[in-house]
Write a protein that holds these residues in place. Structure first.
Motif, short mmCIF file in Angstrom:
data_model
loop_
_atom_site.label_atom_id
_atom_site.label_comp_id
_atom_site.label_asym_id
_atom_site.label_seq_id
_atom_site.Cartn_x
_atom_site.Cartn_y
_atom_site.Cartn_z
N LYS A 1 0.93 -1.23 0.08
CA LYS A 1 0.12 0.14 0.07
C LYS A 1 0.93 1.24 0.09
O LYS A 1 1.92 1.16 0.47
CB LYS A 1 -1.06 0.03 1.41
CG LYS A 1 -1.98 -0.94 1.19
CD LYS A 1 -3.05 -0.67 2.21
CE LYS A 1 -4.14 -1.63 2.16
NZ LYS A 1 -5.17 -1.75 1.10
N GLU B 1 -2.26 5.39 1.75
CA GLU B 1 -3.18 4.12 2.35
C GLU B 1 -2.89 3.59 3.59
O GLU B 1 -3.87 3.32 4.54
CB GLU B 1 -3.22 3.05 1.10
CG GLU B 1 -3.71 3.60 -0.27
CD GLU B 1 -3.46 2.66 -1.53
OE1 GLU B 1 -4.28 2.48 -2.15
OE2 GLU B 1 -2.49 1.97 -1.28
N LEU C 1 -5.64 3.55 6.90
CA LEU C 1 -6.32 2.31 7.10
C LEU C 1 -6.84 2.29 8.62
O LEU C 1 -8.10 1.70 8.56
CB LEU C 1 -5.21 1.25 7.09
CG LEU C 1 -5.69 -0.09 6.98
CD1 LEU C 1 -6.61 -0.38 5.95
CD2 LEU C 1 -4.59 -1.01 6.90
N MET D 1 -10.20 3.72 8.44
CA MET D 1 -11.44 2.85 7.87
C MET D 1 -11.93 2.25 8.97
O MET D 1 -13.20 1.69 9.12
CB MET D 1 -10.76 2.18 6.82
CG MET D 1 -11.77 0.90 6.50
SD MET D 1 -11.14 0.00 4.93
CE MET D 1 -10.58 -1.54 5.61
N GLU E 1 -17.34 -0.73 1.51
CA GLU E 1 -16.17 -0.13 1.89
C GLU E 1 -15.16 -1.52 2.19
O GLU E 1 -13.94 -1.36 1.45
CB GLU E 1 -16.16 0.47 3.29
CG GLU E 1 -14.64 0.97 3.80
CD GLU E 1 -14.98 2.77 3.89
OE1 GLU E 1 -13.90 3.15 3.50
OE2 GLU E 1 -15.76 3.10 4.36
N ARG F 1 -14.54 -2.67 -1.33
CA ARG F 1 -13.22 -1.93 -1.88
C ARG F 1 -11.84 -2.23 -1.33
O ARG F 1 -11.03 -2.52 -2.10
CB ARG F 1 -13.58 -0.41 -1.65
CG ARG F 1 -12.88 0.34 -2.76
CD ARG F 1 -13.80 1.76 -2.65
NE ARG F 1 -13.90 2.39 -1.32
CZ ARG F 1 -14.49 3.34 -0.91
NH1 ARG F 1 -15.11 4.21 -2.14
NH2 ARG F 1 -14.62 3.91 0.02
N GLU F 2 -11.92 -2.40 -0.33
CA GLU F 2 -10.61 -3.14 0.37
C GLU F 2 -10.11 -4.41 -0.28
O GLU F 2 -8.85 -4.52 -0.40
CB GLU F 2 -10.66 -2.78 1.90
CG GLU F 2 -9.33 -3.40 2.69
CD GLU F 2 -8.28 -2.29 2.62
OE1 GLU F 2 -8.69 -1.06 2.23
OE2 GLU F 2 -7.12 -2.46 2.86
N SER G 1 -8.70 -3.71 -3.75
CA SER G 1 -7.63 -3.12 -3.59
C SER G 1 -6.57 -4.08 -3.24
O SER G 1 -5.29 -4.16 -3.77
CB SER G 1 -7.44 -1.89 -3.07
OG SER G 1 -7.43 -1.97 -1.72
N SER G 2 -6.78 -4.87 -2.18
CA SER G 2 -5.95 -5.89 -1.69
C SER G 2 -5.48 -6.86 -2.84
O SER G 2 -4.45 -7.18 -3.03
CB SER G 2 -6.50 -6.68 -0.54
OG SER G 2 -5.65 -7.85 -0.21
N ARG H 1 -3.87 -5.83 10.74
CA ARG H 1 -5.17 -5.10 10.87
C ARG H 1 -5.80 -5.04 12.13
O ARG H 1 -6.56 -3.95 12.26
CB ARG H 1 -6.12 -5.71 9.65
CG ARG H 1 -5.35 -5.40 8.09
CD ARG H 1 -6.18 -6.29 7.31
NE ARG H 1 -5.88 -6.08 5.86
CZ ARG H 1 -5.93 -4.92 4.93
NH1 ARG H 1 -7.00 -4.15 5.48
NH2 ARG H 1 -5.53 -4.88 3.81
N GLN I 1 -13.92 -9.29 4.70
CA GLN I 1 -12.76 -8.98 3.32
C GLN I 1 -12.34 -10.05 2.64
O GLN I 1 -12.15 -10.38 1.68
CB GLN I 1 -11.53 -8.29 4.20
CG GLN I 1 -10.78 -7.51 3.02
CD GLN I 1 -9.49 -7.15 3.45
OE1 GLN I 1 -9.29 -6.33 4.62
NE2 GLN I 1 -8.28 -7.26 2.55
#
Ligand SMILES: Nc1ncnc2c1ncn2[C@@H]1O[C@H](COP(=O)(O)OP(=O)(O)O)[C@@H](O)[C@H]1O
Ligand SMILES: [Mg+2]
Lengths: 253, 404
Positions: A117, A121, A125, A128, B5, B8-9, B12-13, B310, B323
């Motif tokens: 990323k 981004e 994160l 989000m 959302e 979208r993650e 993009s991942s 995360r 996700q």
């Protein structure tokens, strides 16, 4: 080698009466095939809002283990960890996620950025996961990137940055949800000396100017000298807890 | 957090880790394409056997002459028909066959099968006349030297079917008149000779002008009902045994052949094919499935650290699982569509190559193979895409972060 670095923050910390972190008889045992290892043998300490604390001690003394529990990244085997008046034992998985999202910014020794990323981004994160609206997230991340002086790197991938730059991204990221507490586990351990100073000055200014509570792990006295209070751990026991020695310079470290 | 959302993650991942995404999709593509092609080839083989069996005509029985001393004659036919009280035979045709050179003018064709037949021929053998009129009662009764030829004979000697009608044709040295040309037949995969290279004359003409003997090669019977094959066989068998003064079937100097006998063998072969097909499908599903499983497991396992990070940044378990669910769905859908297209292409290519090699084998894509392969691959992709992610998301963040 720089010597006699001025601590820029000769103004005193603004420490309130409020206790944000309280640890009582904290014990951590690791279970593994080889048997159980008692790593933390009953820690007790309190940290007030606005303090800048360093945790020192030799390698393997349990500093990171302590920090992970404070950051709600791990749980204690026994004892209590009261964060902002709430015993973390009583929190559900999702409530712990909320704590990690809103109350604490964690800075790792190994940076832990998502390599694929971009800087922007990575910083966005936590926004989000903290449900910030997209526009606000973007605006906030851009400000933070400017704050850590990486605005001309915002669209570079994290993997394209130097160690010091990556750690600055990690700091910006830890501030995304504007947490009251910043936990940093040897944030400068992987950095050359000049970048170390920059990162530490930045953390100090967060403490002095924004009143954030900061706990930083280090085994370098020179790094600890930026803080106001030092807790020393040895073999899972606190051996000293008092004002930091602010007269240490890099050439002594 | 809203699903959009997370989606979208996930996108993009996948996009940011193109190499890993490519490998995962590739695993699913290979799994699905190989299952479709393997099952298509197996299904094609089975279909071709089934159609061969279908083309045999299950309702005819042949009595074949095996004896020089007591050759088969029309008297045997009369006796058999006299014993058919139940009416199992709907048509019959006595035949005797030989190989002759057919010639007209300077054109000739060697070694053509010429068969003398009785009136039931067209019905029993299922032949159709394209041009002219087949033999009439008079031809059969009096031994007129008339002949009906296959398309290949007409074309080789006269250039076309219409040019052959009414022409003279020498069978060996004996002149015949062409009265009919048969319709062209498609090659059955089982015989190598041209099915249109043959000629037919009335049995009486064959016996009077060509063989000079009253013996028959065989008699074919058409059954009213294919289920009566056993009754039909015993009528023929006991009549013949009686006429040859035999009591033991083992001594029979004739052979009774029913297409149903062959059908039984071929049905057994088809059964084996079906087993083989299921085996191939099973193995390719397992192999494809293990491939997909590995690729999904590996890509999620190596992301345990990412999951830990995360979580450390505030992600809730459900968000992370969602996700990875989206990522697995996107990967399996993309892989499924590409795999399906490649599988269909592979089947087409296989059929084309086989056609070029004049081989009957084809790859036939069935809905069941498509549904089975996509269903199972998707299920495996989803399970092994989500299960390890779910497991990692349940770990304390620091444990997930610590894994290498
Ligand atoms: N996951 C683990 N399993 C078993 N032992 C561990 C684990 N993590 C840390 N330890 C042990 O706990 C002790 C303290 O580790 P740590 O808190 O990382 O120390 P420090 O950060 O002070 O160097 C060490 O002896 C280490 O080997
Ligand atoms: Mg450590």
């Amino acid at each position: 080698m720089a010597n006699n670095i001025d601590k820029p923050e000769e103004k005193p910390p603004k420490i309130s009466d409020k206790i944000v972190i309280e640890v009582k008889d904290l014990v951590k045992t690791y279970h593994s095939g080889a048997g159980d290892t008692l790593v933390l043998k009953g820690l007790n300490f309190q940290i007030h809002e606005g303090e800048f604390v360093s945790i020192m001690g030799p390698s393997g003394s349990g500093k990171s283990t302590t920090m992970h529990i404070l950051g709600a990244l791990d749980t204690a085997t026994s004892g209590d960890y009261i964060l902002d008046g709430v015993n973390t034992k009583d929190l559900s998985e999702d409530e712990l996620a909320g704590v990690r999202s809103r109350k604490i910014g964690f800075i790792f020794q190994a940076f832990n950025l998502l390599a694929h990323k971009t800087v922007l981004e990575n910083v966005m994160l936590p926004g989000m996961y903290g449900h910030l609206p997209m526009t606000l997230r973007h605006q906030k991340a851009t400000e933070l990137i400017k704050l850590v002086k990486l605005e001309n790197r915002a669209h570079h991938r994290a993997s394209q940055l130097s160690g010091g730059q990556q750690q600055r991204v990690a700091i910006a990221r830890s501030l995304m949800m504007d947490p009251a507490i910043i936990l940093a586990d040897e944030p400068t351990g992987n950095l050359p000396t000049d970048q170390t100073d920059e990162v530490l000055r930045f953390l100090t200014s967060l403490n002095r100017d924004q009143g954030k509570t900061i706990i930083i792990i280090t085994h370098e006295p020179a790094v600890a000298s930026y803080s106001d209070r030092t807790i020393v751990l040895r073999d899972g026991v606190i051996t000293s807890d008092g004002p930091a020695n602010r007269n240490v310079h890099y050439d002594c470290a | 957090m809203i699903a959009l959302e997370i989606f979208r993650e996930a996108l993009s991942s996948l996009w940011q880790n193109k190499g890993r995404t490519f490998l995962s999709v590739l695993g699913i593509v290979i799994g699905i394409a190989s299952v479709i092609v393997m099952m298509g080839i197996g299904q094609g083989a089975q279909d071709s056997i089934t159609s061969e069996v279908g083309g045999l005509g299950t309702s005819t029985i042949n009595l074949i002459n095996m004896s020089r001393e007591k050759p088969l004659t029309l008297k045997d036919l009369d006796a058999i028909l006299a014993n058919d009280y139940a009416g199992v035979f709907s048509a019959y045709c006595a035949q005797t066959q030989g190989s002759y050179t057919l010639a007209a003018g300077s054109e000739s064709v060697e070694s053509v099968s010429v068969t003398g037949v009785t009136a039931g021929y067209l019905t029993v053998e299922g032949k159709t006349v394209e041009l002219g009129n087949f033999f009439d009662d008079d031809d059969f009764a009096t031994g007129n030297r008339v002949i009906a030829v296959g398309q290949a004979v007409a074309k080789d000697i006269y250039g076309s079917a219409s040019a052959a009608i009414g022409q003279r044709l020498n069978v060996g040295t004996i002149p015949f008149t062409i009265v009919a040309v048969f319709a062209s037949e498609s090659s059955s995969g089982m015989s190598f000779s041209d099915p249109d290279s043959f000629a037919v004359v009335p049995l009486s003409a064959m016996q009077n002008s060509l063989t000079g003997s009253s013996s028959l090669g065989s008699i074919s019977f058409l059954l009213t009902d294919a289920a009566q094959a056993t009754t039909a066989k015993s009528i023929i068998g006991y009549t013949m045994l009686a006429r040859h003064n035999l009591t033991d079937v083992a001594d029979a100097d004739f052979t009774i052949f029913a297409a149903t006998d062959l059908l039984e063998v071929l049905t057994a072969v088809t059964g084996t094919m079906t087993m083989l097909l299921s085996g191939i499908a099973g193995i390719s599903l397992v192999v494809g499935g293990i491939g997909i499983m590995n690729v999904m497991l590996m890509s999620v396992m190596e992301r345990t650290r990412e999951i830990g990070l995360r979580k450390a940044l505030g992600a809730r378990q459900i968000t992370l699982i969602a996700q990875f669910l989206f990522e697995a769905v996107l990967i399996t859908c993309l892989g499924g569509i590409i795999g399906l297209l490649i599988g269909l292409g592979g089947c087409t290519a296989y059929s084309f190559i086989m056609t070029q090699m004049s081989n009957d084998a084809r790859a036939v894509v069935s809905w069941s193979s498509v549904i089975l392969s996509i269903g199972i691959s998707t299920a495996i992709g989803l399970i092994f895409g989500i299960y390890p992610a779910r497991k990692a998301a349940k770990l304390p963040p620091i444990e997930a972060l610590r894994t290498e």
